[in-house]
Motif scaffolding. Structure first.
Motif, short mmCIF file in Angstrom:
data_model
loop_
_atom_site.label_atom_id
_atom_site.label_comp_id
_atom_site.label_asym_id
_atom_site.label_seq_id
_atom_site.Cartn_x
_atom_site.Cartn_y
_atom_site.Cartn_z
N MET A 91 41.30 35.25 74.84
CA MET A 91 41.43 33.91 75.37
C MET A 91 41.42 32.90 74.22
N LYS A 92 41.98 31.73 74.48
CA LYS A 92 41.90 30.65 73.50
C LYS A 92 42.03 29.32 74.23
N THR A 93 41.50 28.29 73.63
CA THR A 93 41.63 26.94 74.18
C THR A 93 43.06 26.47 73.98
N LEU A 94 43.67 25.91 75.02
CA LEU A 94 45.03 25.42 74.91
C LEU A 94 45.09 23.97 74.47
N PHE A 95 44.36 23.08 75.14
CA PHE A 95 44.33 21.67 74.78
C PHE A 95 43.19 20.99 75.51
N VAL A 96 42.88 19.78 75.11
CA VAL A 96 41.90 18.94 75.77
C VAL A 96 42.66 17.94 76.62
N SER A 97 42.17 17.65 77.82
CA SER A 97 42.81 16.67 78.70
C SER A 97 41.83 15.54 78.95
N CYS A 98 42.30 14.31 78.75
CA CYS A 98 41.48 13.13 78.97
C CYS A 98 42.17 12.20 79.97
N ARG A 99 41.40 11.74 80.96
CA ARG A 99 41.94 10.76 81.88
C ARG A 99 41.85 9.39 81.22
N VAL A 100 42.91 8.58 81.33
CA VAL A 100 42.97 7.28 80.69
C VAL A 100 43.25 6.19 81.72
N THR A 101 42.79 4.98 81.44
CA THR A 101 42.95 3.86 82.35
C THR A 101 44.37 3.29 82.31
N GLU A 102 44.89 3.09 81.09
CA GLU A 102 46.24 2.54 80.91
C GLU A 102 47.01 3.48 79.99
N LEU A 103 47.95 4.22 80.55
CA LEU A 103 48.65 5.24 79.79
C LEU A 103 49.39 4.68 78.58
N ASP A 104 50.12 3.60 78.75
CA ASP A 104 50.89 3.06 77.62
C ASP A 104 49.97 2.62 76.48
N ARG A 105 48.85 1.99 76.80
CA ARG A 105 47.89 1.56 75.77
C ARG A 105 47.31 2.77 75.04
N SER A 106 46.94 3.80 75.79
CA SER A 106 46.38 5.00 75.17
C SER A 106 47.42 5.76 74.36
N LEU A 107 48.65 5.80 74.88
CA LEU A 107 49.72 6.47 74.15
C LEU A 107 49.98 5.76 72.82
N ALA A 108 49.97 4.44 72.82
CA ALA A 108 50.14 3.69 71.57
C ALA A 108 49.02 3.99 70.58
N PHE A 109 47.78 4.09 71.07
CA PHE A 109 46.64 4.41 70.22
C PHE A 109 46.79 5.80 69.60
N TYR A 110 47.06 6.80 70.43
CA TYR A 110 47.12 8.17 69.93
C TYR A 110 48.34 8.43 69.04
N THR A 111 49.44 7.74 69.27
CA THR A 111 50.58 7.90 68.36
C THR A 111 50.28 7.19 67.04
N ALA A 112 49.54 6.08 67.07
CA ALA A 112 49.11 5.44 65.80
C ALA A 112 48.15 6.36 65.05
N LEU A 113 47.37 7.13 65.78
CA LEU A 113 46.45 8.08 65.17
C LEU A 113 47.21 9.21 64.48
N GLY A 114 48.42 9.52 64.96
CA GLY A 114 49.24 10.54 64.31
C GLY A 114 49.82 11.57 65.26
N TYR A 115 49.43 11.53 66.53
CA TYR A 115 50.00 12.46 67.51
C TYR A 115 51.45 12.11 67.77
N VAL A 116 52.22 13.10 68.21
CA VAL A 116 53.60 12.88 68.67
C VAL A 116 53.68 13.35 70.12
N GLU A 117 54.52 12.66 70.88
CA GLU A 117 54.69 13.00 72.28
C GLU A 117 55.59 14.22 72.41
N LEU A 118 55.11 15.23 73.15
CA LEU A 118 55.89 16.44 73.38
C LEU A 118 56.59 16.41 74.74
N GLY A 119 56.02 15.68 75.70
CA GLY A 119 56.63 15.60 77.02
C GLY A 119 55.79 14.80 77.99
N LYS A 120 56.44 14.33 79.08
CA LYS A 120 55.78 13.59 80.15
C LYS A 120 56.05 14.27 81.47
#
Length: 137
Positions: A1-30
């Protein structure tokens, strides 16, 4: 077994997506999941698979992060350069710390728009990626 990913519920998706892409993540899909709910799968460039999922469920209301989740730890190559890049992107990382002493890892803390804490970690030269049992012997 292995951990696949962490899932976090967010209040405003666009605001959180902007934060995490500024952090360095890239969007793989919606994915639209019904009732206005959506999720976005993210990963870091060079990672073989997704490592973070942001879930927005408008009918669930505002996110309360005080329910047991403590923090997300992210390994960085060079903490000083990462802190400079994040500050330039408008994020507010904390100062570099040396919790294991001068020869241990360097860390910094950051908080996302919903209050999730993120620990940035730079390992000392020669340390393997991640924490292993060898770190506790």
């Amino acid at each position: 077994m292995k951990t696949l990913f962490v899932s976090c519920r967010v209040t405003e998706l666009d605001r959180s997506l902007a934060f995490y892409t500024a952090l360095g993540y890239v969007e793989l899909g919606k994915v639209e999941i019904g009732d206005g709910a959506r999720l976005v799968i993210l990963g870091f460039p060079g990672e073989p698979a997704a490592s973070l999922e942001l879930v927005h469920r408008p009918v669930a209301g505002r996110v309360d992060v005080g329910s047991g989740f403590d923090h997300l730890a992210i390994q960085v190559d060079t903490l000083a350069a990462t802190l400079e890049r994040l500050t330039d992107a408008g994020l507010e990382p904390g100062p570099a710390q040396h919790p294991g002493g001068p020869h241990g890892p360097k860390t910094s803390w950051l908080t996302d728009p919903d209050g999730y804490r993120i620990e940035l970690v730079e390992w000392p030269p020669g340390h393997p990626d991640g924490i292993t049992a060898a770190d506790f012997s």
